[in-house]
Write an enzyme that holds these catalytic residues in place. Structure first.
Site, PDB file in Angstrom:
ATOM      1  N   ASP A 187      12.418  47.538  69.510  1.00 38.89           N
ATOM      2  CA  ASP A 187      12.483  47.607  70.970  1.00 38.89           C
ATOM      3  C   ASP A 187      11.244  48.362  71.457  1.00 38.89           C
ATOM      4  O   ASP A 187      11.053  49.531  71.112  1.00 38.89           O
ATOM      5  CB  ASP A 187      13.759  48.369  71.360  1.00 38.89           C
ATOM      6  CG  ASP A 187      13.929  48.533  72.854  1.00 38.89           C
ATOM      7  OD1 ASP A 187      12.967  48.303  73.619  1.00 38.89           O
ATOM      8  OD2 ASP A 187      15.044  48.915  73.259  1.00 38.89           O
ATOM      9  N   ILE A 188      10.416  47.722  72.248  1.00 37.28           N
ATOM     10  CA  ILE A 188       9.141  48.322  72.650  1.00 37.28           C
ATOM     11  C   ILE A 188       9.339  49.557  73.533  1.00 37.28           C
ATOM     12  O   ILE A 188       8.493  50.446  73.550  1.00 37.28           O
ATOM     13  CB  ILE A 188       8.222  47.266  73.337  1.00 37.28           C
ATOM     14  CG1 ILE A 188       6.753  47.724  73.279  1.00 37.28           C
ATOM     15  CG2 ILE A 188       8.667  46.964  74.772  1.00 37.28           C
ATOM     16  CD1 ILE A 188       5.764  46.639  73.603  1.00 37.28           C
ATOM     17  N   TYR A 234       8.626  32.622  79.874  1.00 39.91           N
ATOM     18  CA  TYR A 234       7.446  31.804  80.180  1.00 39.91           C
ATOM     19  C   TYR A 234       7.270  30.614  79.240  1.00 39.91           C
ATOM     20  O   TYR A 234       6.400  29.783  79.457  1.00 39.91           O
ATOM     21  CB  TYR A 234       6.180  32.666  80.226  1.00 39.91           C
ATOM     22  CG  TYR A 234       5.985  33.415  81.538  1.00 39.91           C
ATOM     23  CD1 TYR A 234       6.985  33.437  82.499  1.00 39.91           C
ATOM     24  CD2 TYR A 234       4.801  34.093  81.825  1.00 39.91           C
ATOM     25  CE1 TYR A 234       6.816  34.110  83.699  1.00 39.91           C
ATOM     26  CE2 TYR A 234       4.622  34.768  83.027  1.00 39.91           C
ATOM     27  CZ  TYR A 234       5.635  34.781  83.955  1.00 39.91           C
ATOM     28  OH  TYR A 234       5.455  35.447  85.144  1.00 39.91           O
ATOM     29  N   ASP A 240      10.100  43.096  80.652  1.00 40.16           N
ATOM     30  CA  ASP A 240       9.699  43.711  81.930  1.00 40.16           C
ATOM     31  C   ASP A 240      10.849  44.553  82.501  1.00 40.16           C
ATOM     32  O   ASP A 240      10.677  45.744  82.829  1.00 40.16           O
ATOM     33  CB  ASP A 240       9.331  42.567  82.894  1.00 40.16           C
ATOM     34  CG  ASP A 240       8.582  43.031  84.129  1.00 40.16           C
ATOM     35  OD1 ASP A 240       8.260  44.231  84.222  1.00 40.16           O
ATOM     36  OD2 ASP A 240       8.319  42.178  84.997  1.00 40.16           O
TER      37      ASP A 240
HETATM   38  P1  ADP Z   1       7.545  36.315  79.274  1.00 42.95           P
HETATM   39  O1  ADP Z   1       7.976  36.155  80.703  1.00 42.95           O
HETATM   40  O2  ADP Z   1       6.083  36.771  79.156  1.00 42.95           O
HETATM   41  O3  ADP Z   1       7.868  35.138  78.426  1.00 42.95           O
HETATM   42  P2  ADP Z   1       9.888  37.813  78.283  1.00 42.95           P
HETATM   43  O4  ADP Z   1      10.200  39.243  78.561  1.00 42.95           O
HETATM   44  O5  ADP Z   1      10.800  36.785  78.846  1.00 42.95           O
HETATM   45  O6  ADP Z   1       8.352  37.613  78.747  1.00 42.95           O
HETATM   46  O7  ADP Z   1       9.812  37.602  76.727  1.00 42.95           O
HETATM   47  C1  ADP Z   1       8.746  38.052  75.917  1.00 42.95           C
HETATM   48  C2  ADP Z   1       9.272  38.552  74.581  1.00 42.95           C
HETATM   49  O8  ADP Z   1       9.749  39.899  74.763  1.00 42.95           O
HETATM   50  C3  ADP Z   1      10.452  37.771  74.011  1.00 42.95           C
HETATM   51  O9  ADP Z   1      10.217  37.575  72.611  1.00 42.95           O
HETATM   52  C4  ADP Z   1      11.643  38.711  74.233  1.00 42.95           C
HETATM   53  O10 ADP Z   1      12.641  38.547  73.244  1.00 42.95           O
HETATM   54  C5  ADP Z   1      10.960  40.046  74.046  1.00 42.95           C
HETATM   55  N1  ADP Z   1      11.683  41.250  74.501  1.00 42.95           N
HETATM   56  C6  ADP Z   1      12.699  41.383  75.373  1.00 42.95           C
HETATM   57  N2  ADP Z   1      13.078  42.669  75.479  1.00 42.95           N
HETATM   58  C7  ADP Z   1      12.262  43.381  74.638  1.00 42.95           C
HETATM   59  C8  ADP Z   1      12.148  44.749  74.260  1.00 42.95           C
HETATM   60  N3  ADP Z   1      12.928  45.684  74.783  1.00 42.95           N
HETATM   61  N4  ADP Z   1      11.190  45.094  73.352  1.00 42.95           N
HETATM   62  C9  ADP Z   1      10.372  44.171  72.816  1.00 42.95           C
HETATM   63  N5  ADP Z   1      10.422  42.871  73.128  1.00 42.95           N
HETATM   64  C10 ADP Z   1      11.359  42.479  74.022  1.00 42.95           C
END
Ligand code: ADP
Length: 189
Positions: free
Chosen positions: A20-21, A135, A44
Site C-alpha cells: 500500500d503506497i 484509466y 488517489d
Molecule cells: P489510474 O486512474 O491512473 O488508472 P487507479 O488508482 O485507478 O489509477 O489505479 C492505479 C493502480 O493503483 C491500480 O493498480 C490500483 O490497484 C492501485 N492502487 C489502488 N490503491 C492503492 C494503494 N493504496 N497503494 C498502491 N496502489 C494502489
C-alpha cells in the site's frame, strides 16, 4: 515467497514490492491523480484519505494558479499526515487502444515526476502503477514502459535519487511488473 525484487542502477536501487503506497516511508510518494487534482477513487482517494486535507488545500491552490494538470505532467505538494514528506501528483493517459500517444504520455508522467523529485533534491520515491486502474492501460504493456523510463532516468545521470520503489497493490499487478523487471535486468546483464 517475499513479494519483492530489487536491482542497482548507477548507484541507485530500483525495487518493486507488493503493498500500500500510503504506508511507504520514502521521502516522496507519487499519486496517480486526475487533471482536476481534486481527488477521486483508487490510489488517489487512498492518498487523500491517509494524508488529510492539507494535500487537497495545496492542490486547490495549484489549480487556481496554473489550471488543470495535463496528462504527462507533475506537481508537488506536502505529504500532510503521511509518512512521506511530499506527494508528487501526476496524471497518466486514459487508454484508448494504444495508438493515441498513450505510451509517450505514460513515460512522461514517470519522467516528469522523477525530474521534479531530483529538482527538490529528494532521495527516495515510491510510484504506484499509473494508469492501470480506472484509466484502463493494460498492465502487461504499462509495466515495461514504467520500468524502462525509470531505469533510463537513473542510467542517464546521477541525481539525488538513491531509491525508486514501485508499490504494487495487487498480486496480478505485482506479477506483471516482476516479469518486466526480470526482462529488463536480464537484457542489461
Ligand atoms: P489510474 O486512474 O491512473 O488508472 P487507479 O488508482 O485507478 O489509477 O489505479 C492505479 C493502480 O493503483 C491500480 O493498480 C490500483 O490497484 C492501485 N492502487 C489502488 N490503491 C492503492 C494503494 N493504496 N497503494 C498502491 N496502489 C494502489
Amino acid at each position: 515467497m517475499p513479494a519483492e525484487l530489487s536491482g542497482e542502477i548507477n548507484g541507485a536501487t530500483l525495487k518493486i514490492v507488493q503493498g500500500d503506497i500510503t504506508k511507504q516511508t520514502t521521502e516522496a510518494i507519487v499519486n496517480a491523480a486526475n487533471s482536476s487534482l481534486m481527488g477521486g477513487g483508487g490510489v488517489d482517494g487512498a492518498i487523500h484519505r491517509a494524508g488529510g486535507p492539507a494535500i487537497l488545500e495545496e492542490c486547490r491552490r495549484i489549480v487556481a494558479e496554473q489550471g488543470r494538470l495535463p496528462p504527462g505532467k507533475a506537481v508537488i505538494t506536502t505529504g500532510g499526515n503521511l509518512k512521506a514528506r511530499y506527494v508528487i501528483h501526476t496524471v497518466g493517459p486514459v487508454w484508448h487502444g494504444g495508438s493515441h500517444g498513450e505510451e509517450a504520455t505514460l513515460a512522461s508522467a514517470y519522467r516528469e515526476s522523477l525530474n521534479l523529485a531530483a529538482a527538490r533534491n529528494i532521495s527516495s520515491i515510491s510510484f504506484p502503477s499509473i494508469s492501470t486502474g480506472a484509466y484502463g492501460y493494460p498492465v502487461a504493456e504499462a509495466a515495461p514502459v514504467a520500468l524502462k523510463t525509470v531505469a533510463d532516468f537513473l542510467r542517464k545521470a546521477k541525481s539525488s535519487l538513491k531509491e525508486v520503489v514501485f508499490v504494487l497493490y495487487d498480486s496480478t499487478t505485482f506479477e506483471a511488473y516482476a516479469r518486466a523487471f526480470r526482462e529488463i535486468t536480464s537484457k542489461s546483464g
